[in-house]
Design a protein around this motif. Structure first.
Motif, PDB file in Angstrom:
ATOM      1  N   ARG A   8      -3.882   3.441   6.633  1.00 55.77           N
ATOM      2  CA  ARG A   8      -4.449   2.548   5.614  1.00 55.77           C
ATOM      3  C   ARG A   8      -5.955   2.726   5.498  1.00 55.77           C
ATOM      4  O   ARG A   8      -6.502   2.749   4.395  1.00 55.77           O
ATOM      5  CB  ARG A   8      -4.114   1.095   5.930  1.00 55.77           C
ATOM      6  N   ASP A   9      -6.622   2.838   6.636  1.00 58.27           N
ATOM      7  CA  ASP A   9      -8.076   3.039   6.615  1.00 58.27           C
ATOM      8  C   ASP A   9      -8.436   4.353   5.928  1.00 58.27           C
ATOM      9  O   ASP A   9      -9.413   4.410   5.170  1.00 58.27           O
ATOM     10  CB  ASP A   9      -8.649   3.015   8.031  1.00 58.27           C
ATOM     11  N   ALA A  10      -7.652   5.397   6.179  1.00 55.02           N
ATOM     12  CA  ALA A  10      -7.913   6.694   5.551  1.00 55.02           C
ATOM     13  C   ALA A  10      -7.735   6.597   4.037  1.00 55.02           C
ATOM     14  O   ALA A  10      -8.556   7.117   3.278  1.00 55.02           O
ATOM     15  CB  ALA A  10      -6.991   7.759   6.135  1.00 55.02           C
ATOM     16  N   ILE A  11      -6.700   5.921   3.597  1.00 51.93           N
ATOM     17  CA  ILE A  11      -6.479   5.737   2.163  1.00 51.93           C
ATOM     18  C   ILE A  11      -7.593   4.889   1.566  1.00 51.93           C
ATOM     19  O   ILE A  11      -8.141   5.217   0.512  1.00 51.93           O
ATOM     20  CB  ILE A  11      -5.099   5.117   1.888  1.00 51.93           C
ATOM     21  N   ASP A  12      -7.950   3.818   2.247  1.00 52.54           N
ATOM     22  CA  ASP A  12      -9.006   2.933   1.746  1.00 52.54           C
ATOM     23  C   ASP A  12     -10.364   3.632   1.651  1.00 52.54           C
ATOM     24  O   ASP A  12     -11.205   3.230   0.850  1.00 52.54           O
ATOM     25  CB  ASP A  12      -9.135   1.694   2.626  1.00 52.54           C
ATOM     26  N   SER A  13     -10.574   4.669   2.454  1.00 48.07           N
ATOM     27  CA  SER A  13     -11.865   5.358   2.449  1.00 48.07           C
ATOM     28  C   SER A  13     -11.996   6.372   1.314  1.00 48.07           C
ATOM     29  O   SER A  13     -13.079   6.901   1.076  1.00 48.07           O
ATOM     30  CB  SER A  13     -12.092   6.059   3.791  1.00 48.07           C
ATOM     31  N   LEU A  14     -10.902   6.640   0.602  1.00 50.27           N
ATOM     32  CA  LEU A  14     -10.956   7.571  -0.526  1.00 50.27           C
ATOM     33  C   LEU A  14     -11.754   6.965  -1.675  1.00 50.27           C
ATOM     34  O   LEU A  14     -11.801   5.740  -1.833  1.00 50.27           O
ATOM     35  CB  LEU A  14      -9.539   7.868  -1.025  1.00 50.27           C
ATOM     36  N   PRO A  15     -12.332   7.820  -2.512  1.00 51.00           N
ATOM     37  CA  PRO A  15     -12.962   7.299  -3.733  1.00 51.00           C
ATOM     38  C   PRO A  15     -11.915   6.550  -4.569  1.00 51.00           C
ATOM     39  O   PRO A  15     -10.728   6.897  -4.545  1.00 51.00           O
ATOM     40  CB  PRO A  15     -13.433   8.551  -4.465  1.00 51.00           C
ATOM     41  N   GLU A  16     -12.360   5.560  -5.296  1.00 49.88           N
ATOM     42  CA  GLU A  16     -11.449   4.712  -6.084  1.00 49.88           C
ATOM     43  C   GLU A  16     -10.520   5.530  -6.981  1.00 49.88           C
ATOM     44  O   GLU A  16      -9.320   5.257  -7.053  1.00 49.88           O
ATOM     45  CB  GLU A  16     -12.257   3.721  -6.932  1.00 49.88           C
ATOM     46  N   GLN A  18      -9.360   8.530  -6.649  1.00 50.80           N
ATOM     47  CA  GLN A  18      -8.331   9.200  -5.854  1.00 50.80           C
ATOM     48  C   GLN A  18      -7.364   8.191  -5.239  1.00 50.80           C
ATOM     49  O   GLN A  18      -6.157   8.424  -5.196  1.00 50.80           O
ATOM     50  CB  GLN A  18      -8.961  10.056  -4.762  1.00 50.80           C
ATOM     51  N   ARG A  19      -7.897   7.085  -4.777  1.00 51.82           N
ATOM     52  CA  ARG A  19      -7.055   6.038  -4.172  1.00 51.82           C
ATOM     53  C   ARG A  19      -6.034   5.516  -5.184  1.00 51.82           C
ATOM     54  O   ARG A  19      -4.861   5.312  -4.853  1.00 51.82           O
ATOM     55  CB  ARG A  19      -7.944   4.917  -3.632  1.00 51.82           C
ATOM     56  N   HIS A  23      -1.962   5.692  -4.850  1.00 49.47           N
ATOM     57  CA  HIS A  23      -1.150   4.470  -4.932  1.00 49.47           C
ATOM     58  C   HIS A  23      -0.076   4.606  -6.011  1.00 49.47           C
ATOM     59  O   HIS A  23       1.097   4.319  -5.759  1.00 49.47           O
ATOM     60  CB  HIS A  23      -2.028   3.251  -5.215  1.00 49.47           C
ATOM     61  N   LEU A  24      -0.479   5.042  -7.179  1.00 46.89           N
ATOM     62  CA  LEU A  24       0.475   5.144  -8.285  1.00 46.89           C
ATOM     63  C   LEU A  24       1.548   6.210  -8.027  1.00 46.89           C
ATOM     64  O   LEU A  24       2.707   6.028  -8.385  1.00 46.89           O
ATOM     65  CB  LEU A  24      -0.262   5.442  -9.588  1.00 46.89           C
ATOM     66  N   HIS A  25       1.162   7.294  -7.379  1.00 50.59           N
ATOM     67  CA  HIS A  25       2.105   8.373  -7.130  1.00 50.59           C
ATOM     68  C   HIS A  25       3.055   8.054  -5.968  1.00 50.59           C
ATOM     69  O   HIS A  25       4.268   8.167  -6.113  1.00 50.59           O
ATOM     70  CB  HIS A  25       1.336   9.674  -6.851  1.00 50.59           C
ATOM     71  N   ARG A  26       2.499   7.661  -4.838  1.00 54.68           N
ATOM     72  CA  ARG A  26       3.331   7.470  -3.638  1.00 54.68           C
ATOM     73  C   ARG A  26       4.064   6.134  -3.612  1.00 54.68           C
ATOM     74  O   ARG A  26       5.196   6.072  -3.155  1.00 54.68           O
ATOM     75  CB  ARG A  26       2.477   7.577  -2.369  1.00 54.68           C
ATOM     76  N   PHE A  27       3.394   5.089  -4.052  1.00 53.30           N
ATOM     77  CA  PHE A  27       3.976   3.752  -3.893  1.00 53.30           C
ATOM     78  C   PHE A  27       4.625   3.218  -5.166  1.00 53.30           C
ATOM     79  O   PHE A  27       5.592   2.467  -5.093  1.00 53.30           O
ATOM     80  CB  PHE A  27       2.907   2.779  -3.377  1.00 53.30           C
ATOM     81  N   GLU A  28       4.113   3.611  -6.325  1.00 57.83           N
ATOM     82  CA  GLU A  28       4.707   3.176  -7.589  1.00 57.83           C
ATOM     83  C   GLU A  28       5.639   4.244  -8.158  1.00 57.83           C
ATOM     84  O   GLU A  28       6.340   3.999  -9.136  1.00 57.83           O
ATOM     85  CB  GLU A  28       3.616   2.821  -8.611  1.00 57.83           C
ATOM     86  N   GLU A  29       5.595   5.440  -7.548  1.00 61.23           N
ATOM     87  CA  GLU A  29       6.462   6.565  -7.910  1.00 61.23           C
ATOM     88  C   GLU A  29       6.330   6.991  -9.378  1.00 61.23           C
ATOM     89  O   GLU A  29       7.297   7.367 -10.019  1.00 61.23           O
ATOM     90  CB  GLU A  29       7.918   6.266  -7.557  1.00 61.23           C
ATOM     91  N   LEU A  30       5.084   6.957  -9.884  1.00 59.85           N
ATOM     92  CA  LEU A  30       4.831   7.418 -11.243  1.00 59.85           C
ATOM     93  C   LEU A  30       4.615   8.919 -11.247  1.00 59.85           C
ATOM     94  O   LEU A  30       4.145   9.498 -10.271  1.00 59.85           O
ATOM     95  CB  LEU A  30       3.591   6.731 -11.825  1.00 59.85           C
ATOM     96  N   SER A  31       4.951   9.547 -12.349  1.00 61.97           N
ATOM     97  CA  SER A  31       4.674  10.975 -12.523  1.00 61.97           C
ATOM     98  C   SER A  31       3.180  11.140 -12.811  1.00 61.97           C
ATOM     99  O   SER A  31       2.484  10.181 -13.173  1.00 61.97           O
ATOM    100  CB  SER A  31       5.491  11.527 -13.681  1.00 61.97           C
TER     101      SER A  31
END
Length: 71
Positions: A8-16, A18-19, A23-31
């Protein structure tokens, strides 16, 4: 769990930008096309952001792969 917190910390440290793609790709499963539309960028730009974000995450989380998995 410490491993989850590190991810979570690694994801949170990404630029907005990229983050959001992660989120949209991995967790919302959008193309990538859907992500591009949602963010107002091209599909290609969404892919580039994802590529860079995943590369950064792989680098930052590499030490986790060397650790033994929890039992």
């Amino acid at each position: 769990d410490a491993r989850i917190r590190r991810v979570r910390d690694a994801i949170d440290s990404l630029p907005e930008s990229q983050r959001m793609v992660i989120h949209l790709h991995r967790f919302e499963e959008l193309s990538y096309a859907q992500i591009g539309e949602a963010l107002g960028v091209s599909e290609g730009a969404a892919r580039v952001r994802a590529f860079r974000a995943y590369a950064t995450l792989r680098e930052r989380l590499l030490p986790l792969t060397a650790e033994e998995p929890p039992t």
